[in-house]
Design an enzyme around this catalytic site. Structure first.
Site, PDB file in Angstrom:
ATOM      1  N   SER A 108      39.573  31.453  13.702  1.00  0.00           N
ATOM      2  CA  SER A 108      40.761  30.869  14.325  1.00  0.00           C
ATOM      3  C   SER A 108      41.642  31.969  14.883  1.00  0.00           C
ATOM      4  O   SER A 108      41.645  33.101  14.386  1.00  0.00           O
ATOM      5  CB  SER A 108      41.546  30.061  13.286  1.00  0.00           C
ATOM      6  OG  SER A 108      42.829  29.739  13.741  1.00  0.00           O
ATOM      7  N   SER A 109      42.415  31.639  15.909  1.00  0.00           N
ATOM      8  CA  SER A 109      43.346  32.618  16.483  1.00  0.00           C
ATOM      9  C   SER A 109      44.484  32.966  15.534  1.00  0.00           C
ATOM     10  O   SER A 109      45.186  33.964  15.742  1.00  0.00           O
ATOM     11  CB  SER A 109      43.934  32.070  17.792  1.00  0.00           C
ATOM     12  OG  SER A 109      44.692  30.892  17.548  1.00  0.00           O
ATOM     13  N   CYS A 110      44.658  32.180  14.459  1.00  0.00           N
ATOM     14  CA  CYS A 110      45.745  32.457  13.518  1.00  0.00           C
ATOM     15  C   CYS A 110      45.489  33.716  12.693  1.00  0.00           C
ATOM     16  O   CYS A 110      46.356  34.148  11.937  1.00  0.00           O
ATOM     17  CB  CYS A 110      45.982  31.269  12.590  1.00  0.00           C
ATOM     18  SG  CYS A 110      44.706  31.044  11.340  1.00  0.00           S
ATOM     19  N   TYR A 137      45.503  30.170   5.114  1.00  0.00           N
ATOM     20  CA  TYR A 137      44.335  29.856   5.939  1.00  0.00           C
ATOM     21  C   TYR A 137      43.869  31.101   6.687  1.00  0.00           C
ATOM     22  O   TYR A 137      42.669  31.397   6.741  1.00  0.00           O
ATOM     23  CB  TYR A 137      44.692  28.742   6.916  1.00  0.00           C
ATOM     24  CG  TYR A 137      43.572  28.325   7.833  1.00  0.00           C
ATOM     25  CD1 TYR A 137      42.558  27.496   7.381  1.00  0.00           C
ATOM     26  CD2 TYR A 137      43.537  28.743   9.157  1.00  0.00           C
ATOM     27  CE1 TYR A 137      41.531  27.092   8.222  1.00  0.00           C
ATOM     28  CE2 TYR A 137      42.514  28.361  10.009  1.00  0.00           C
ATOM     29  CZ  TYR A 137      41.516  27.536   9.540  1.00  0.00           C
ATOM     30  OH  TYR A 137      40.493  27.149  10.382  1.00  0.00           O
ATOM     31  N   LYS A 141      40.238  33.230   6.599  1.00  0.00           N
ATOM     32  CA  LYS A 141      39.421  33.451   7.787  1.00  0.00           C
ATOM     33  C   LYS A 141      39.184  34.940   8.043  1.00  0.00           C
ATOM     34  O   LYS A 141      38.109  35.343   8.506  1.00  0.00           O
ATOM     35  CB  LYS A 141      40.078  32.790   8.998  1.00  0.00           C
ATOM     36  CG  LYS A 141      39.997  31.275   8.975  1.00  0.00           C
ATOM     37  CD  LYS A 141      38.555  30.808   8.949  1.00  0.00           C
ATOM     38  CE  LYS A 141      38.412  29.318   8.925  1.00  0.00           C
ATOM     39  NZ  LYS A 141      36.995  28.892   8.880  1.00  0.00           N
ATOM     40  N   HIS A 180      46.731  18.778  14.803  1.00  0.00           N
ATOM     41  CA  HIS A 180      47.187  19.841  15.680  1.00  0.00           C
ATOM     42  C   HIS A 180      47.887  19.228  16.895  1.00  0.00           C
ATOM     43  O   HIS A 180      47.928  18.012  17.067  1.00  0.00           O
ATOM     44  CB  HIS A 180      46.018  20.719  16.104  1.00  0.00           C
ATOM     45  CG  HIS A 180      45.499  21.589  15.004  1.00  0.00           C
ATOM     46  ND1 HIS A 180      44.264  21.397  14.417  1.00  0.00           N
ATOM     47  CD2 HIS A 180      46.059  22.643  14.363  1.00  0.00           C
ATOM     48  CE1 HIS A 180      44.078  22.301  13.470  1.00  0.00           C
ATOM     49  NE2 HIS A 180      45.157  23.061  13.407  1.00  0.00           N
TER      50      HIS A 180
END
Length: 353
Positions: A108-110, A137, A141, A180
């Site tokens: 994920s971009s997070c 989260y 990741k 989202h």
């Protein structure tokens, strides 16, 4: 991969996993392994080991994850870090032990710092603090990325990590509390449209099919139209307007899950860890101002009401755009335009409500 290769898609019912299954089926791959949560708990190490020992997959797409929006991440951080750590650790370790030929790990971009320079390049990973609202989260990741890298370096595995931008599409989560941005908007605008048309049968059908969250589902009175309207008002859907958070000035990047499936398939078939390095952004390198996104959703859904900005609510991060230099150099770019993708997602929602 050969057409008869044994391929395990972890998370096949989710937004991304289901798109990968569709892509593999389209390409003629006919030996897919899929398991529901009731059939295989991916947080259970023993169960995952037994599954790999029995099925012996040759290739693995790791698309399984415990996901949610900002509210869910900030409310249940322990659940998000524990479940995602366990899922990725169990699958990656079992893939190593059972000599899986290649694994594609989807993140994920997070994972990138809250204040990372824009657009975010792969090498800005772990250069500063993460966004606190989804830190649990993100850490899980990041751990999966590092796990893939270290297994590759120590054991010679071929595990690739792809970091997609924000996804939307078929089999998305439309719960208003945990969804989202885009699926939440699609459903809010759709319910507002039904309300403006006085289509209470359509509203009842929608609310029966999917939960809306915020503790509202338990108290819905399907025999009282006024009560139904009050429920919709609480999630920002009105007869005369649709309410959105913030002032619409921030930017977001969005990608169809079918594009991500295409990228996942491309990298599985054409690239190895020696080509990709630690991670690759899956992005088109463009974003959109939220005020413009709202207009697109409004037009696609066919809403006539005005858009009302609730400026008492936060905007969120101003911009979070991923850099596409690396993925373009590796020969891939997205194919689905934003408006076409949103239209397809809304049509799927209508046909599955």
């Amino acid at each position: 991969m050969e057409k008869g290769s044994k391929i395990y898609v972890a998370g096949h019912r989710g937004l991304v996993g289901s798109a990968i299954v569709r892509k593999l089926n389209k390409e003629g791959f006919n030996n897919l392994i899929v398991k529901t949560h009731s059939e295989l708990d991916l947080t259970d190490q023993r169960a995952v080991e037994e599954f790999f020992d029995c099925e012996k997959p040759e290739y693995v797409f790791l698309a399984a994850a415990h996901v949610g929006g900002i509210l869910a991440n900030s409310t249940y951080p322990a659940d998000f870090i524990y479940q995602n750590l366990m899922i990725s650790t169990n699958i990656i370790h079992s893939s190593y032990r059972h000599r899986v030929k290649k694994l594609v790990n989807l993140g994920s971009s997070c994972i990138y710092p809250k204040n990372a320079p824009q657009p975010m390049k792969e090498d800005c990973l772990l250069t500063s603090a993460l966004e606190t609202t989804n830190e649990g989260y993100a850490i899980a990741k990041i751990a999966a990325i590092k796990l893939c890298r270290y297994y590759n370096e120590q054991y010679g595995t071929n595990f690739i990590s792809l970091m997609p931008t924000n996804q939307y599409g078929e089999n998305d989560n439309f719960n208003m509390e945990t969804a989202h941005l885009l699926p939440m908007l699609i459903r809010r605008f759709h319910l507002a449209k039904l309300l403006a048309e006085g289509d209470f049968e359509g509203i009842k059908k929608d609310l029966t099919k999917r939960k809306i969250g915020y503790g509202l589902d338990e108290n819905i009175d399907f025999n009282d139209n006024r009560a139904l309207e009050d429920t919709l008002n609480k999630i920002g859907a009105y007869r005369d307007r649709v309410t959105v958070w913030g002032d619409g000035s921030v930017y977001r990047e969005l990608m169809s899950s079918d594009d991500l499936a295409d990228a996942s398939f491309y990298f599985m078939q054409n690239k190895d860890y020696k080509d990709t390095g630690e991670l690759v952004n899956v992005t088109g390198g463009t974003d959109i101002k939220l005020s413009e996104l709202y207009k697109i959703v409004k037009d696609v859904v066919g809403v006539r009401q005005d858009i009302e900005y609730d400026k008492t609510k936060p905007n969120g991060t101003f911009r979070k755009l991923m850099d596409d230099t690396k993925i373009k150099s590796l020969g891939w770019q997205p194919k689905i335009g934003l408006e076409d993708g949103i239209r397809a997602a809304y049509n799927w929602y209508l046909n599955n409500s």
